[in-house]
Design a protein around this motif. Structure first.
Motif, PDB file in Angstrom:
ATOM      1  N   LEU A 279      38.380  13.441  -0.349  1.00  0.00           N
ATOM      2  CA  LEU A 279      38.609  12.953  -1.704  1.00  0.00           C
ATOM      3  C   LEU A 279      40.006  12.375  -1.891  1.00  0.00           C
ATOM      4  O   LEU A 279      40.182  11.363  -2.581  1.00  0.00           O
ATOM      5  CB  LEU A 279      38.373  14.080  -2.713  1.00  0.00           C
ATOM      6  N   ASP A 280      41.011  13.015  -1.296  1.00  0.00           N
ATOM      7  CA  ASP A 280      42.379  12.490  -1.419  1.00  0.00           C
ATOM      8  C   ASP A 280      42.449  11.062  -0.877  1.00  0.00           C
ATOM      9  O   ASP A 280      43.075  10.178  -1.473  1.00  0.00           O
ATOM     10  CB  ASP A 280      43.362  13.386  -0.659  1.00  0.00           C
ATOM     11  N   LEU A 281      41.788  10.855   0.271  1.00  0.00           N
ATOM     12  CA  LEU A 281      41.770   9.514   0.868  1.00  0.00           C
ATOM     13  C   LEU A 281      41.031   8.530  -0.039  1.00  0.00           C
ATOM     14  O   LEU A 281      41.451   7.381  -0.205  1.00  0.00           O
ATOM     15  CB  LEU A 281      41.117   9.573   2.247  1.00  0.00           C
ATOM     16  N   CYS A 282      39.938   8.985  -0.628  1.00  0.00           N
ATOM     17  CA  CYS A 282      39.168   8.117  -1.540  1.00  0.00           C
ATOM     18  C   CYS A 282      40.041   7.632  -2.695  1.00  0.00           C
ATOM     19  O   CYS A 282      40.026   6.446  -3.060  1.00  0.00           O
ATOM     20  CB  CYS A 282      37.951   8.860  -2.081  1.00  0.00           C
ATOM     21  N   PHE A 283      40.812   8.551  -3.285  1.00  0.00           N
ATOM     22  CA  PHE A 283      41.679   8.159  -4.399  1.00  0.00           C
ATOM     23  C   PHE A 283      42.797   7.229  -3.935  1.00  0.00           C
ATOM     24  O   PHE A 283      43.193   6.301  -4.654  1.00  0.00           O
ATOM     25  CB  PHE A 283      42.267   9.406  -5.072  1.00  0.00           C
ATOM     26  N   THR A 284      43.312   7.464  -2.711  1.00  0.00           N
ATOM     27  CA  THR A 284      44.346   6.579  -2.162  1.00  0.00           C
ATOM     28  C   THR A 284      43.812   5.163  -1.995  1.00  0.00           C
ATOM     29  O   THR A 284      44.475   4.176  -2.359  1.00  0.00           O
ATOM     30  CB  THR A 284      44.837   7.117  -0.801  1.00  0.00           C
ATOM     31  N   ILE A 285      42.595   5.056  -1.436  1.00  0.00           N
ATOM     32  CA  ILE A 285      41.988   3.730  -1.237  1.00  0.00           C
ATOM     33  C   ILE A 285      41.741   3.053  -2.583  1.00  0.00           C
ATOM     34  O   ILE A 285      41.966   1.849  -2.742  1.00  0.00           O
ATOM     35  CB  ILE A 285      40.671   3.858  -0.433  1.00  0.00           C
ATOM     36  N   GLN A 286      41.303   3.833  -3.571  1.00  0.00           N
ATOM     37  CA  GLN A 286      41.080   3.255  -4.898  1.00  0.00           C
ATOM     38  C   GLN A 286      42.380   2.678  -5.470  1.00  0.00           C
ATOM     39  O   GLN A 286      42.377   1.588  -6.064  1.00  0.00           O
ATOM     40  CB  GLN A 286      40.523   4.318  -5.846  1.00  0.00           C
TER      41      GLN A 286
END
Length: 682
Positions: A279-286
């Motif tokens: 999830l942390d990576l998902c928010f970073t990509i967003q």
């Protein structure tokens, strides 16, 4: 001028104002239409040109042929070719001959393309590398890969030096890594490794041949990588399951500061993140997507909604969805699918109602997600309503939708409706193993293994090729009864699959039937032994009371680094308890919360009760029955009652026998009570 500047309307107005357009004017307006995507309009002008008796030159004819190629209009292309022959200019220009080959290739008529190629051999101008490239492109773009490879060999024999375009075409025709290596060597021999487009084709070729490491090496060897090179590699990593590598490549671009990621880059990375669950990576990509200015991009926005849905963060998926300035059916599908995959069935149905109110028309993808949601709730009435909508939309016999309908009816225990739908599907002449597997799974999961078997044998008779999932389903059904074991063995011989899924299904079947030697052989044949496989083996030994073997398997499982869960421990404790190895059972129970910190399920709690009861620690067993966070079933209470009988605890036995869980347990409790009182009187 106006045509080149994109102001096609002004160009058209000027052209139509001409009293008698000359050849130059015709050529310019045709080129302007082609440049601005007005191909059909240009072809109408060509017909007018023919009607007015104009006599095009080579440049004009090439423009006309390119228009026919762009629209794949074979009939107009043939008319143009006849016009060329009538004007007697075909043999005067190699460029015109090459354009004819290209046109016939784009119109998918390879016989005429080859005929034009052969005819050019005898013309004064002959054939050049562009001529060969035109026919190579025609073959590869239409899927005639063997013909393309043979043509390349002809070209080499003729002594024509390949260009980067030649090798790009033949790389698409490559059918194996050995052949691909030969083409790669040819690229190096000709000194073409500086051509980025060609090197990108090499990267894709190696990936297509299953040689991802070679793809990476070629990618690293490209000196000046543009964004297309990065996108090719990132999309390959994502598509082939190397999601972490895809994300790492984006980090490299970010660190180097060049080139700027584009929409294609982010879509590939977002898709990769969907598989990682980070999830942390998902928010970073967003955040990166937003900072790059793609907040209003619908395609990318939908991909981000899908990413959060697959990662289980439904609040973020919904927030991203709500921020989309424009929503299409794909947007709704991504959100509904996210809720469905996370077993939020009722939210899916609410979203569908909202989607309906906003006038967005559902498609097959929408219906499949909604039917999956109905299966998990279960919601038969809503499923029926969806079925009516699906039928009205003409999608009932669409394979994926029909399979989802059958699955929904099966999960809702409406097997008759599922069977009727399968028969309707088959009556149209459709034969698909996916739908068969869905109905077989419905029968098997609802306790009808014989019907599932009957369906399987019907599949064989009707020549429907069973998929791997079909074999797994049927083998699982055969494990429901020892009487079906012979069927399971026969079906296993029919399977040509050697995958771990089939071997795991065999292990499960043998385990449930108590065939421990066969189960052990299946376990040892697995290339990778996960928790489920080890647990099935433990259950097999527990089933036949071979506690020492169960303990040995538990040790092997731990040695392999597989952490047992509460189901695995339940099987071991059950085996030890029933074999009288009560101390061993207690030691393993201590491991659960002590060494492993495993959460205890209802089955493991009941195993603890059983062990304590057998050891005569009846008060502790009774206290645990009342303290456990689950409602003990009648078997657990019967075990305690039996222990009270063995140990002569009349008062506790009477109290246990009166528990509401045993009121509907039949004559068993009366037999135990009778035995307990009889032993007390003695």
């Amino acid at each position: 001028m106006f045509g080149k500047c994109g102001d096609i309307e002004v160009a058209r107005e000027i052209f139509h104002g001409l009293w008698r357009p000359n050849l130059f004017s015709w050529t310019m307006i045709l080129a302007a239409c082609a440049r601005n995507g007005r191909n059909l309009e240009a072809l109408l002008l060509v017909r007018r040109m023919i009607g007015e008796g104009a006599r095009p030159d080579v440049v004009c004819f090439v423009t006309i042929l390119d228009l026919c190629a762009a629209t794949a209009d074979l009939e107009q292309g043939k008319v143009a070719h006849a016009w060329i022959l009538a004007c007697g200019v075909e043999s005067s220009s190699r460029v015109l001959g090459n354009a004819l080959i290209n046109m016939y290739g784009k119109c998918r008529n390879l016989d005429l393309a080859r005929a034009q190629f052969d005819r050019m051999e005898h013309q004064d101008h002959g054939r050049d590398v562009v001529t060969w490239n035109s026919l190579l492109a025609a073959f590869t773009h239409n899927g005639y890969l063997e013909e393309a490879a043979r043509l390349f060999q002809e070209m080499e024999v003729e002594g024509i030096k390949p260009s980067s375009v030649t090798l790009t075409c033949v790389l698409e025709s490559c059918s194996g890594d050995r052949q691909g290596k030969l083409f790669h060597d040819r690229v190096l021999d000709l000194g073409l490794q500086g051509d980025e487009f060609l090197m990108n084709s090499l990267v894709k070729m190696y990936a297509r041949c299953g040689r991802l490491e070679e793809s990476r090496l070629v990618f690293r060897a490209i000196d000046q990588k543009d964004i297309i090179s990065w996108n090719v590699m990132i999309s390959l990593e994502a598509r082939l399951g190397s999601s972490e590598e895809a994300v790492e490549l984006l980090r490299e671009i970010d660190l180097e500061g060049f080139p700027e990621p584009d929409e294609v880059t982010f879509i590939s990375v977002v898709d990769a993140c969907s598989c990682l669950g980070d999830l942390d990576l998902c928010f970073t990509i967003q955040e990166l997507v937003s900072s790059a200015g793609f907040d209003d991009d619908l395609l990318l926005g939908n991909a981000v909604v899908n990413m959060f849905g697959k990662s289980g963060c439904l609040d973020a998926a919904r927030a991203t969805f709500d921020r989309l300035p424009v929503k299409n059916v794909v947007s709704w599908n991504c959100l509904i699918s996210g809720y469905a995959q996370n077993l939020q069935g009722r939210r899916c149905l609410e979203l569908f109602r909202q989607m309906d109110q906003e006038g967005v028309k559902a498609n097959s993808v929408t219906f499949v997600s909604l039917l999956d949601a109905c299966s998990t709730i279960p919601a038969l009435d809503f499923g029926r309503e969806l079925h009516l909508r699906i039928t009205a939309a003409g999608l009932e016999l669409h394979t994926v939708v029909a399979t989802a309908l059958i699955n929904m009816y099966g999960k809702c225990q409406e097997l008759q409706l599922a069977q009727e739908l399968l028969e309707r599907y088959q009556s149209t002449g459709l034969r698909d193993s996916v739908t068969w597997n869905a109905i077989a799974a419905a029968y098997a999961q609802n306790g009808h293994p014989l019907e599932a078997l009957e369906l399987f044998w019907r599949m064989q008779q009707q020549g429907v090729r069973a998929q791997e999932a079909t074999f797994v389903t049927i083998l699982d059904a055969c494990g429901d009864s020892s009487s079906l074991l012979a069927h399971g063995r026969s079906i296993a011989k029919l399977s040509s699959w050697t995958s771990d899924a089939i071997k795991g299904a065999l292990l499960g079947m043998y385990s449930k039937c108590g065939c421990v030697d066969d189960a052990l052989a299946a376990l040892q044949s697995l290339s990778s032994r996960g928790l489920l496989a080890w647990t099935s083996m433990l259950a097999a030994y527990a089933h036949v009371g071979r506690a020492s073997e169960a303990l040995r398997v538990l040790g092997q499982m731990q040695h392999d680094g597989v952490v047992p869960d509460d189901v695995a421990f339940s099987a071991v404790v059950f085996a030890c308890s029933h074999a009288g190895l009560l101390h061993e059972a207690l030691v393993r129970l201590a491991w659960v919360s002590g060494d492993y910190g495993t959460a205890m399920g209802a089955g493991l709690y009941e195993c603890v009760v059983d062990v304590l009861a057998r050891m005569g620690r009846l008060q502790e067993a009774e206290e645990l029955m009342h303290a456990m966070p689950y409602e003990p079933d009648s078997l657990a209470w019967m075990a305690l009652l039996g222990a009270c009988t063995v140990h002569g605890d009349l008062e506790r036995g009477a109290r246990t026998a009166g528990h509401e869980a045993l009121l509907d347990s039949g004559s068993g409790r009366y037999v135990l009570l009778s035995n307990m009182y009889a032993s007390w009187e003695d």
